[in-house]
Design a protein around this motif. Structure first.
Motif, PDB file in Angstrom:
ATOM      1  N   LYS A  21       0.834  -1.198   0.000  1.00 31.27           N
ATOM      2  CA  LYS A  21       0.000   0.000   0.000  1.00 31.27           C
ATOM      3  C   LYS A  21       0.878   1.260   0.000  1.00 31.27           C
ATOM      4  O   LYS A  21       0.597   2.230  -0.726  1.00 31.27           O
ATOM      5  CB  LYS A  21      -0.921  -0.015   1.220  1.00 31.27           C
ATOM      6  CG  LYS A  21      -1.722   1.263   1.436  1.00 31.27           C
ATOM      7  CD  LYS A  21      -2.631   1.585   0.247  1.00 31.27           C
ATOM      8  CE  LYS A  21      -3.475   2.825   0.539  1.00 31.27           C
ATOM      9  NZ  LYS A  21      -4.186   3.299  -0.690  1.00 31.27           N
ATOM     10  N   GLN A  28       2.284   1.746  -3.504  1.00 31.09           N
ATOM     11  CA  GLN A  28       1.267   2.201  -4.456  1.00 31.09           C
ATOM     12  C   GLN A  28       1.011   3.695  -4.324  1.00 31.09           C
ATOM     13  O   GLN A  28       0.832   4.398  -5.328  1.00 31.09           O
ATOM     14  CB  GLN A  28      -0.024   1.406  -4.248  1.00 31.09           C
ATOM     15  CG  GLN A  28       0.091  -0.048  -4.683  1.00 31.09           C
ATOM     16  CD  GLN A  28      -1.108  -0.892  -4.280  1.00 31.09           C
ATOM     17  OE1 GLN A  28      -1.874  -0.516  -3.372  1.00 31.09           O
ATOM     18  NE2 GLN A  28      -1.294  -2.023  -4.943  1.00 31.09           N
ATOM     19  N   GLU A  56       4.267   5.581  -5.488  1.00 29.29           N
ATOM     20  CA  GLU A  56       4.427   5.480  -6.942  1.00 29.29           C
ATOM     21  C   GLU A  56       3.674   6.583  -7.676  1.00 29.29           C
ATOM     22  O   GLU A  56       4.101   7.036  -8.741  1.00 29.29           O
ATOM     23  CB  GLU A  56       3.942   4.112  -7.413  1.00 29.29           C
ATOM     24  CG  GLU A  56       4.190   3.831  -8.886  1.00 29.29           C
ATOM     25  CD  GLU A  56       3.719   2.451  -9.302  1.00 29.29           C
ATOM     26  OE1 GLU A  56       4.251   1.923 -10.295  1.00 29.29           O
ATOM     27  OE2 GLU A  56       2.805   1.899  -8.636  1.00 29.29           O
ATOM     28  N   LYS A  57       2.572   7.058  -7.101  1.00 29.63           N
ATOM     29  CA  LYS A  57       1.786   8.113  -7.744  1.00 29.63           C
ATOM     30  C   LYS A  57       2.554   9.425  -7.813  1.00 29.63           C
ATOM     31  O   LYS A  57       2.426  10.164  -8.785  1.00 29.63           O
ATOM     32  CB  LYS A  57       0.470   8.307  -6.977  1.00 29.63           C
ATOM     33  CG  LYS A  57      -0.442   7.091  -6.967  1.00 29.63           C
ATOM     34  CD  LYS A  57      -1.629   7.310  -6.038  1.00 29.63           C
ATOM     35  CE  LYS A  57      -2.481   6.048  -5.912  1.00 29.63           C
ATOM     36  NZ  LYS A  57      -3.576   6.225  -4.922  1.00 29.63           N
TER      37      LYS A  57
END
Length: 408
Positions: A48, A51, A54-55
């Motif tokens: 999590k 993720q 990574e944005k």
């Protein structure tokens, strides 16, 4: 530089903690908050966390992660951070054995992830303060003093001869011998009647042409100063001159640099060329230039080791004569196992290859004492040894060092 050793920090770092133990994350967040850092995101799931990071990888300055976690473990997490070219730094918070931590550090470099250090559990406030101090030191390498200075302003300073060299010595700790003087560039204020805040150190010029002009002016002045320095101390004293990666990427660099030296009556034996590893040294043109400079008889120094991504084993293939360990690895080294481990590994490589090792940014007696007790051949550079000085002040400093040598 922040004042975190004495209270709240002034830097507004954005922090991520990743640990499957909520208690650890709560404690870490409370410590950062107490130090004035409020932007702390906590995760108990590495997948999590990745993720979200990574944005917007550039959104976070510092990530603290455990290694042993269910699902995605810390090693996979670090590998994925490298894949997305995460630009910040990572700290391992773990109870793993030193060998595991050391291997994690090597793998992080291979993945182009900057591992700042590690800290054992339970984490204490002084551990967090120390990590933040190291991060401050590291970030100082990335500061561009000319961020608000136009090319025209820099060209004006060069054309009006306002670029002046400052000098900082490197000495062998055990003997006190001065080996070389690093040349640093400084822009004098427009009116030199008094010193004021209009002067500034020069970091990175905007173009390769300006860098070459800057280098030419520095060498022209420092070559004349070297005559006085050698009279004051030793005829074997060298100048250490920095070449920027954009200059090294020019395949004509060795010819241009050699011409500048010859015009100022200098030879390769008078100069030590410092090459920063703040950027990965994998460009084929940069590597070709490095090799050509070595073929021409220049001594080469790998500067700022630890601020970039050069692996320890890569040092065996680079034709360097000296390794300069960056300030974040030296600061408070007497209490930093991670930095101690890195320096011991570098010392082994230096001994194998007969390289000189230099500790940069030595500013405290405790650091100097630690280095002296464990690395008898190491050199040191920093404010504790001698700050950066103008020519006349450096002559006086060298004369004093020469007197000390005669008396010892």
């Amino acid at each position: 530089m922040s004042n975190q050793r004495h209270g709240k920090v002034t830097a507004k770092y954005r922090v991520v903690t990743v640990d499957d133990s909520p208690a650890v994350s709560i404690v870490l967040q409370a410590m950062f908050n107490q130090l004035g850092i409020k932007d702390v995101s906590s995760y108990d799931d590495a997948l999590k966390a990745f993720q979200d990071i990574e944005k917007s990888p550039c959104l976070y300055d510092l990530i603290l992660t455990d290694l042993s976690m269910p699902g995605m473990d810390g090693m996979e997490f670090i590998r994925r951070l490298g894949r997305i070219k995460y630009p910040g730094v990572v700290v391992i918070v773990s109870e793993m054995q030193p060998e595991v931590i050391n291997l994690a550090s090597q793998l992080a470099r291979q993945h182009n992830v900057h591992l700042l250090g590690n800290t054992a559990k339970p984490v204490h406030m002084e551990d967090v303060q120390h990590l933040l101090h190291k991060l401050d030191c590291l970030r100082s390498f990335g500061d561009d003093p000319l961020a608000n200075v136009s090319e025209l302003s820099l060209l004006d300073a060069i054309s009006h001869n306002r670029v002046t060299p400052l000098y900082q010595p490197k000495i062998t700790i055990a003997s006190g011998k001065v080996n070389s003087l690093e040349v640093m560039s400084y822009i004098m204020p427009r009116t030199s009647m008094t010193q004021n805040d209009d002067g500034y150190f020069v970091g990175v010029a905007r173009s390769n042409e300006l860098l070459n002009l800057l280098t030419f002016q520095l060498i022209e002045k420092s070559s004349k100063d070297l005559i006085y320095f050698r009279k004051a101390y030793s005829k074997n004293l060298k100048l250490a001159i920095n070449l920027h990666p954009t200059q090294l990427a020019d395949l004509n660099c060795p010819d241009k640099f050699s011409l500048i030296l010859s015009l100022n009556n200098l030879t390769p034996s008078d100069v030590l060329i410092e090459i920063s590893e703040h950027q990965p040294l994998n460009d084929k043109h940069v590597l070709e230039t490095i090799n050509r400079l070595k073929m021409r008889g220049f001594e080469l120094s790998l500067d700022d080791y630890g601020s970039g991504f050069t692996e320890g084993q890569h040092l065996y293939s680079l034709p360097v004569d000296e390794i300069k360990v960056c300030e974040p690895l030296i600061t408070e080294i007497e209490q930093d196992y991670f930095s101690q481990s890195v320096l011991h590994s570098l010392d082994d490589i230096a001994n194998d290859r007969n390289l000189k090792l230099v500790a940069v940014g030595v500013s405290r007696d405790e650091e100097l004492e630690y280095l002296q007790s464990r690395f008898p051949a190491i050199q040191a550079q920093g404010s504790l040894i001698c700050p950066a000085l103008k020519r006349d002040d450096m002559i006086l400093w060298l004369e004093q060092k020469h007197k000390e040598t005669l008396l010892s």
